[in-house]
Design an enzyme around this catalytic site. Structure first.
Site, PDB file in Angstrom:
ATOM      1  CG  ASN A 244       1.969   3.040   4.112  1.00  0.00           C
ATOM      2  OD1 ASN A 244       2.234   4.146   3.696  1.00  0.00           O
ATOM      3  ND2 ASN A 244       2.656   2.489   5.092  1.00  0.00           N
ATOM      4  N   GLY A 245       0.275  -0.308   5.410  1.00  0.00           N
ATOM      5  CA  GLY A 245       0.683  -1.184   6.512  1.00  0.00           C
ATOM      6  C   GLY A 245      -0.471  -2.080   6.913  1.00  0.00           C
TER       7      GLY A 245
ATOM      8  CB  CYS B 285      -0.946   0.084   1.185  1.00  0.00           C
ATOM      9  SG  CYS B 285      -2.111  -1.265   1.259  1.00  0.00           S
TER      10      CYS B 285
ATOM     11  CG  HIS C 255      14.847 -38.441  -4.878  1.00  0.00           C
ATOM     12  ND1 HIS C 255      15.159 -39.741  -4.554  1.00  0.00           N
ATOM     13  CD2 HIS C 255      16.032 -37.798  -5.015  1.00  0.00           C
ATOM     14  CE1 HIS C 255      16.474 -39.891  -4.483  1.00  0.00           C
ATOM     15  NE2 HIS C 255      17.032 -38.719  -4.758  1.00  0.00           N
TER      16      HIS C 255
ATOM     17  CD1 TRP D  44      -0.481  -6.238  -3.255  1.00  0.00           C
ATOM     18  CD2 TRP D  44      -0.476  -6.819  -1.093  1.00  0.00           C
ATOM     19  NE1 TRP D  44      -0.110  -7.559  -3.165  1.00  0.00           N
ATOM     20  CE2 TRP D  44      -0.096  -7.947  -1.866  1.00  0.00           C
ATOM     21  CE3 TRP D  44      -0.537  -6.963   0.295  1.00  0.00           C
ATOM     22  CZ2 TRP D  44       0.214  -9.170  -1.296  1.00  0.00           C
ATOM     23  CZ3 TRP D  44      -0.231  -8.191   0.855  1.00  0.00           C
ATOM     24  CH2 TRP D  44       0.142  -9.281   0.057  1.00  0.00           C
TER      25      TRP D  44
ATOM     26  NE  ARG E 240       4.549   1.922  -0.354  1.00  0.00           N
ATOM     27  CZ  ARG E 240       5.564   1.767   0.499  1.00  0.00           C
ATOM     28  NH1 ARG E 240       6.783   1.992   0.109  1.00  0.00           N
ATOM     29  NH2 ARG E 240       5.350   1.406   1.736  1.00  0.00           N
TER      30      ARG E 240
ATOM     31  CD  GLU F  76       8.167 -11.632  -8.830  1.00  0.00           C
ATOM     32  OE1 GLU F  76       9.273 -12.124  -9.111  1.00  0.00           O
ATOM     33  OE2 GLU F  76       8.041 -10.652  -8.090  1.00  0.00           O
TER      34      GLU F  76
ATOM     35  CE  LYS G 249      12.292 -12.211 -10.165  1.00  0.00           C
ATOM     36  NZ  LYS G 249      13.155 -12.101  -9.012  1.00  0.00           N
TER      37      LYS G 249
ATOM     38  CD  GLU H  39      15.510 -14.562  -8.022  1.00  0.00           C
ATOM     39  OE1 GLU H  39      14.966 -15.039  -7.022  1.00  0.00           O
ATOM     40  OE2 GLU H  39      15.188 -13.458  -8.504  1.00  0.00           O
TER      41      GLU H  39
ATOM     42  CE  LYS I 296      11.295  -3.772  -5.965  1.00  0.00           C
ATOM     43  NZ  LYS I 296      11.867  -4.848  -6.786  1.00  0.00           N
TER      44      LYS I 296
HETATM   45  O1  M6R Z   1      12.487  -6.224   0.038  1.00  0.00           O
HETATM   46  P1  M6R Z   1      12.838  -7.658   0.293  1.00  0.00           P
HETATM   47  O2  M6R Z   1      14.082  -8.084  -0.432  1.00  0.00           O
HETATM   48  O3  M6R Z   1      12.904  -8.008   1.735  1.00  0.00           O
HETATM   49  O4  M6R Z   1      11.627  -8.484  -0.320  1.00  0.00           O
HETATM   50  C1  M6R Z   1      11.522  -9.874  -0.124  1.00  0.00           C
HETATM   51  C2  M6R Z   1      10.640 -10.479  -1.191  1.00  0.00           C
HETATM   52  O5  M6R Z   1       9.334 -10.008  -1.053  1.00  0.00           O
HETATM   53  C3  M6R Z   1      11.145 -10.136  -2.594  1.00  0.00           C
HETATM   54  O6  M6R Z   1      12.470 -10.554  -2.744  1.00  0.00           O
HETATM   55  C4  M6R Z   1      10.285 -10.796  -3.683  1.00  0.00           C
HETATM   56  O7  M6R Z   1      10.389 -12.185  -3.596  1.00  0.00           O
HETATM   57  C5  M6R Z   1      10.750 -10.295  -5.054  1.00  0.00           C
HETATM   58  N1  M6R Z   1      10.173  -9.011  -5.341  1.00  0.00           N
HETATM   59  C6  M6R Z   1      10.440 -11.227  -6.145  1.00  0.00           C
HETATM   60  O8  M6R Z   1      10.967 -10.778  -7.345  1.00  0.00           O
END
Ligand code: M6R
Length: 595
Positions: free
Chosen positions: A102-103, A2, A493, A76, A29, A477, A474, A470, A590
């Site tokens: 926000n929060g 947010c 397995h 959000w 956000r 996501e 990606k 990773e 984010k």
């Molecule tokens: O700000 P942070 O690195 O603590 O965020 C942790 C995750 O939310 C963040 O790495 C998330 O997995 C990525 N945006 C994915 O691309």
């Protein structure tokens, strides 16, 4: 998670465009819903709905909104589905106050019951509305607004930042408790926002409030007061000199593609930052002598921790335990003591899961260090020392350049601990440039052949295991395909049963692990799978793969880091080909400041 923005002018004027632009800058956000409110004299104009900024702005003709004060909020969803009624800002019972947060207000459900019992009009399920009623309940009991806000602070559990304005007034009020909030001072106006970049197009003179502070904004001045006793707090504004280039797309169609291409440059800058760090030697020393060394994070940052753990073991012979932040609390915090060291890693420095783990670890006396990108974020302030990532703004929700610089940071620490020549790392930026150049056309073509794929795996081993994880994150996501990353040797397995004719499996191979990866490739190709391999230019890989994406020859750990670049590009192109916006994937945010 947010975003809020507020602005106070001297007199009523058009605020619509300012609010729309601020909301666009805060979109990363949250983008489930958006709302704008303007206040002038005895009138509040509130327009809000679910959907993204451009859609809501057009539907409600936000551009025409005018007022002496304005508030916008990007949501959000946590409390309440994305809908018009749950969208923020919210009114109090009689439409005399309007506010947004926000929060996360964790006791929202109990508070709503109290407000209803007290006869207040509760319209939504959203916790932002509880912030407004928490102030309203004390105003109704005869308290001055500022005192009502102080009392509300005590009632509202959780971590949040909150802004509120009322009719027949000329001020906005805000409070900060555990969530980001920055104040801007301009010519003839003041403003506030959840983050710094969204203020920079308006002003470079800023104040950073701390938790437990109430902020009062007039058009020509700002006051900070302690929530405990209401006393005035003196804090001089600072002037921000950073350029705005980083928050523009700079000719790229999306922030993600721009940020992928910024990786060589930010890696170069990070190396200098670490060379100049006064704290590094003492951090390395404490890491070396720790009883247990934990690397703690979430999401992409957690994958960097696994990578860091492999690098520390292979390069410096130091064991480090990578662990997801919430799991650290139950699995390790009970056993932690002051002989242990924790490195908390976070792009934003605001991830609630990470901060919760930090508090749990600090209670047990751990020595806590951070690695964070956002300077001034909670993590940078709450740890003994915090190493930088030096990436500038990362706007796109999928993390790219912050991941590679997190891995770079760990490589630097491992080299330092091993007493190895750090100049070896200086070749990484040029190798990244070469990788991007070598793989870009092939990866774009590969993406076009995976158009109809909704299920795939990425497999790696040793130093490329975290890269496979990773890559999978990606891919899922931003393409919305199901993609699982795992250790290549684990595939037999169980998951092997998923393989059918042409089933795509992406392998990442370091040069030391080629025989093992080839055995994994043969297990799946023998059953009809399509093996896409990212690795060095090696005959064995050529002979055994359906598609080979060659990355430049480099030392094992560096080569693993390079292998993530084609995976980032592949996810990007697959996402765009599917008609999605990779910068703002559905349902995500984010910065996750909730549990
Ligand atoms: O700000 P942070 O690195 O603590 O965020 C942790 C995750 O939310 C963040 O790495 C998330 O997995 C990525 N945006 C994915 O691309």
């Amino acid at each position: 998670m947010c975003g809020i923005f507020g602005i106070v002018k001297e007199k009523e004027e058009n605020l619509g465009e300012i609010l729309i632009s601020a909301a666009e800058r805060l979109t990363y956000r949250g983008y489930d819903s958006v709302g704008m409110a303007t206040i002038s004299g005895d009138k509040i104009d509130l327009r809000k709905d679910e959907g993204k900024v451009d859609t809501v702005a057009e539907k409600y003709n936000i551009a025409e909104m005018s007022g002496q004060r304005g508030i916008t909020q990007l949501r959000w969803a946590t409390f309440g589905v994305p809908s018009q009624i749950n969208a923020q800002p919210h009114l109090d019972s009689n439409g005399l106050m309007v506010g947004a947060h926000n929060g996360n207000v964790v006791n929202n459900i109990e508070l709503r019951e109290q407000f209803i019992a007290e006869g207040l009009t509760v319209r939504s399920e959203n916790d932002g509305e509880s912030c407004v009623h928490a102030v309203e309940r004390y105003v109704k009991r005869g308290y001055e607004t500022i005192d009502a806000i102080r009392l509300a602070y005590g009632d509202l559990g959780g971590d949040y930042a909150f802004v509120i304005g009322q009719v027949n007034d000329d001020k906005l009020y805000a409070m900060k408790k555990g969530s980001g909030l920055v104040i801007g001072i301009g010519e003839g106006f003041t403003c506030l926002s959840s983050d710094l970049p969204s203020l920079l197009p308006l002003t470079r003179k800023i104040i950073r409030p701390q938790d437990g502070e109430i902020i009062i904004l007039w058009a020509d001045r700002v006051e900070l007061r302690s929530v405990t006793d209401g006393k005035l707090i003196e804090r001089e504004p600072e002037t921000i000199t950073e350029t705005m280039d980083a928050v523009q797309k700079g000719g790229y169609p999306h922030f993600m593609l721009k940020e992928i291409h910024e990786q060589p440059q930010v890696a170069r800058e990070l190396h200098h930052l670490l060379d100049d760090s006064f704290e590094l030697d003492s951090i390395v020393d404490k890491m070396r002598n720790a009883r247990n060394l934990y690397l703690i994070a979430c999401g992409t940052s957690y994958h960097a921790c696994i990578s860091g753990s492999v690098a520390l073991a292979q390069i410096a012979g130091r064991a480090a335990i990578p662990v997801l932040a919430p799991q650290f609390i139950s699995q390790f915090a009970p056993t932690v003591n002051h002989d242990d060291v924790g490195i908390f890693v976070s792009q934003s420095g605001e991830t609630k899961d990470v901060l919760n783990a930090l508090h749990a670890a600090e209670e047990k006396g751990i020595t806590a260090f951070g690695i964070a990108n956002v300077i001034g974020s909670t993590l940078t302030q709450a740890t003994e020392s915090c190493l930088p990532l030096g990436c500038g703004y990362e706007i796109s929700v999928p993390a790219t350049k912050t991941f590679t610089n997190q891995v770079y940071n760990f490589l630097y620490l491992a080299y330092k601990m091993a007493g190895r020549d750090l100049t070896e790392l200086e070749q990484i930026p040029a190798l990244m440039e070469k990788t991007l150049e070598m793989v870009a056309p092939q990866v774009e073509h590969l993406a076009s052949t995976l158009d109809d794929v909704d299920d795939l795996y990425t497999l790696g081993y040793g130093s490329t295991f975290p890269i496979a994880l990773e890559g999978a994150l990606k891919l899922k996501e931003i393409t919305y395909a199901h993609c699982e990353g795992m250790l290549s040797t684990e595939f037999k397995h169980g998951p092997l049963s998923a393989v059918t004719e042409n089933y795509p499996i992406i392998f990442t191979s370091g040069k030391n692990d080629i025989p093992l990866i080839i055995s994994g490739i043969n297990e799946v190709t023998a059953r009809g799978a399509r093996a896409i391999v990212i690795g060095p230019d090696d005959k064995r890989l050529h002979d055994n793969s359906d598609d080979l994406i060659i990355i430049p020859d480099a030392e094992e750990q560096i080569s693993a880091l390079l292998a993530v670049l084609p995976l980032q590009l592949l996810s990007y192109h697959m996402s765009v080909a599917r008609g999605y916006d990779p910068d703002f994937p559905r349902n995500l945010s984010k910065t996750l400041t909730v549990d």
